[in-house]
Design an enzyme around this catalytic site. Structure first.
Site, PDB file in Angstrom:
ATOM      1  N   HIS A 159      26.648  32.337  40.762  1.00  0.00           N
ATOM      2  CA  HIS A 159      26.546  32.122  39.319  1.00  0.00           C
ATOM      3  C   HIS A 159      27.689  32.791  38.544  1.00  0.00           C
ATOM      4  O   HIS A 159      27.910  32.495  37.377  1.00  0.00           O
ATOM      5  CB  HIS A 159      25.186  32.580  38.780  1.00  0.00           C
ATOM      6  CG  HIS A 159      24.979  34.063  38.712  1.00  0.00           C
ATOM      7  ND1 HIS A 159      24.156  34.735  39.583  1.00  0.00           N
ATOM      8  CD2 HIS A 159      25.443  35.004  37.857  1.00  0.00           C
ATOM      9  CE1 HIS A 159      24.114  36.016  39.271  1.00  0.00           C
ATOM     10  NE2 HIS A 159      24.908  36.203  38.209  1.00  0.00           N
ATOM     11  N   ASP A 189      22.723  31.935  46.091  1.00  0.00           N
ATOM     12  CA  ASP A 189      23.476  32.541  44.999  1.00  0.00           C
ATOM     13  C   ASP A 189      24.637  33.381  45.531  1.00  0.00           C
ATOM     14  O   ASP A 189      24.883  34.492  45.063  1.00  0.00           O
ATOM     15  CB  ASP A 189      22.577  33.388  44.092  1.00  0.00           C
ATOM     16  CG  ASP A 189      23.263  33.721  42.768  1.00  0.00           C
ATOM     17  OD1 ASP A 189      24.226  33.017  42.406  1.00  0.00           O
ATOM     18  OD2 ASP A 189      22.845  34.700  42.110  1.00  0.00           O
ATOM     19  N   SER A 302      26.870  41.780  38.218  1.00  0.00           N
ATOM     20  CA  SER A 302      26.528  40.676  39.096  1.00  0.00           C
ATOM     21  C   SER A 302      27.659  40.381  40.076  1.00  0.00           C
ATOM     22  O   SER A 302      28.809  40.197  39.680  1.00  0.00           O
ATOM     23  CB  SER A 302      26.243  39.420  38.258  1.00  0.00           C
ATOM     24  OG  SER A 302      25.748  38.392  39.064  1.00  0.00           O
TER      25      SER A 302
END
Length: 361
Positions: A159, A189, A302
């Site tokens: 992402h 992911d 992230s």
């Protein structure tokens, strides 16, 4: 019965007071006869047999020096072995550092003198953590990544780079590179990117997440809100948490739902426990088992690293809980409240061949 040998050859006992006459004359000549044990002997002058053989010197006395020498040798062996072990450990040759990580990617680890400290982990691993800037027609996003090869292979979240038209990577030294997407796996992911014309980079060591236990100390390194190389610490709070995130940048919330977008709005959305946090994950989602940690994570972390105290990567940070940006709330995203999630590193290791082949793209 007590016997007394007398030079005269006379022998008397309490039982038989009669003097004993020697069968040989005391003429000074040698004679032959029978010894006390029944064997033949050559007699000496005096006409009496030689004294009976006696038992050898006490064996216990003979054994004591031998036993003592054996004990000394054993002690020397133990001391020598211990010394060898200590020297081996000081030289980094001990076997105690084995983690059972199987096909772990070897790289920078914590020095012996700094092992078990947050500062030691940060010093060792920070050079292998990068900031990722992804630009698309919908805007810019910031995330983090982990260098796993010296020529510039970097692991991050799908992402973070999903839909990117251009990717810029900044090393801990401040040097920047352009990167290309090698492969992505939206279901997990995960993504793999590669720097152009890079070499000699410091790499991270991928550990073994199956060895992680609740309560283990961990360190998180990433670029929250563009603050490159930010270090936080905490513990592993739980294992195998079901976390749901957006697969890509499509969906009701546009670019922001799957990226760490700078400048406010909905960021880093995910679902946990039947609720949505940080915005709408959209219709295309994926669920994975995650490590839960209370190490502070914020938008920009992230794709960064969750690290054990030996300096090994045990997870790729992927989601955080920010209560003010939950589905039921409004306003900008809040900072970490100690509820973050990371993809276990064993999931990444099992997926590396797929990512390198580009099969998951």
């Amino acid at each position: 019965m007590t016997e007394n040998l007398r030079p005269s050859g006379a022998h008397s006992t309490d039982q038989d007071p009669t003097p004993y006459a020697s069968p040989y004359a005391y003429d000074g000549a040698a004679h032959t006869g029978t010894a006390y044990d029944g064997t033949a002997y050559a007699g000496t002058a005096g006409g009496y047999p030689p004294p009976p053989p006696y038992a050898p010197t006490n064996r216990r006395r003979a054994k004591r020096p031998v036993a003592l020498l054996a004990a000394v040798a054993l002690a020397a062996g133990v001391i020598g072995g211990g010394t060898a072990t200590l020297v081996g450990q000081l030289n980094g040759g001990g076997s105690g550092g084995a983690t059972g990580s199987g096909d772990a990617v070897n790289g920078t680890t914590v020095s012996q003198s700094s092992k078990g400290t947050v500062s030691g982990v940060a010093e060792a691993v920070s050079p292998a953590i990068v900031e990722i800037g992804a630009a698309s027609s919908a805007g810019n996003s910031t995330g983090s990544g982990v260098v796993i090869t010296g020529d510039g292979e970097i692991v991050t979240n799908n992402h973070v780079i999903s839909g990117a038209q251009q990717i810029q990577v900044t090393l801990s030294t401040g040097k920047t590179y352009t990167a290309d997407v090698v492969g992505t796996d939206p279901d997990k992911d995960l993504a793999l990117i590669k720097l152009r014309n890079a070499s000699g980079l410091k790499t991270a060591t991928l550990g073994d997440s199956s060895q992680v236990k609740v309560g283990d100390q961990v360190v998180a390194i990433g670029s929250p809100e563009g603050l490159t190389g930010t270090v936080t610490s905490g513990i592993v709070s739980a294992l195998d948490r079901d976390v749901t995130v957006a697969k890509d940048d499509s969906g009701s919330s546009g670019r922001g739902q799957g990226q760490d977008r700078q400048g406010g709005g909905q960021q880093w959305p995910f679902e946990f426990g039947g609720q949505q946090f940080n915005g709408d994950t959209g219709e295309e989602t994926t669920t994975y088992k995650a490590l839960q940690t209370d190490a502070s994570l914020n938008p920009g972390n992230s794709g960064g690293a969750l690290i054990n105290m030996d300096g090994e990567i045990i997870g790729i940070n992927s989601a955080m809980y920010a209560p003010s940006s939950s589905a039921s709330g409004s306003g900008s995203a809040a900072g970490s409240v100690g509820l973050g999630f990371a993809i276990p590193v064993n999931t990444l290791k099992a997926d590396l061949d797929t990512l390198r082949a580009g099969d998951g793209s």
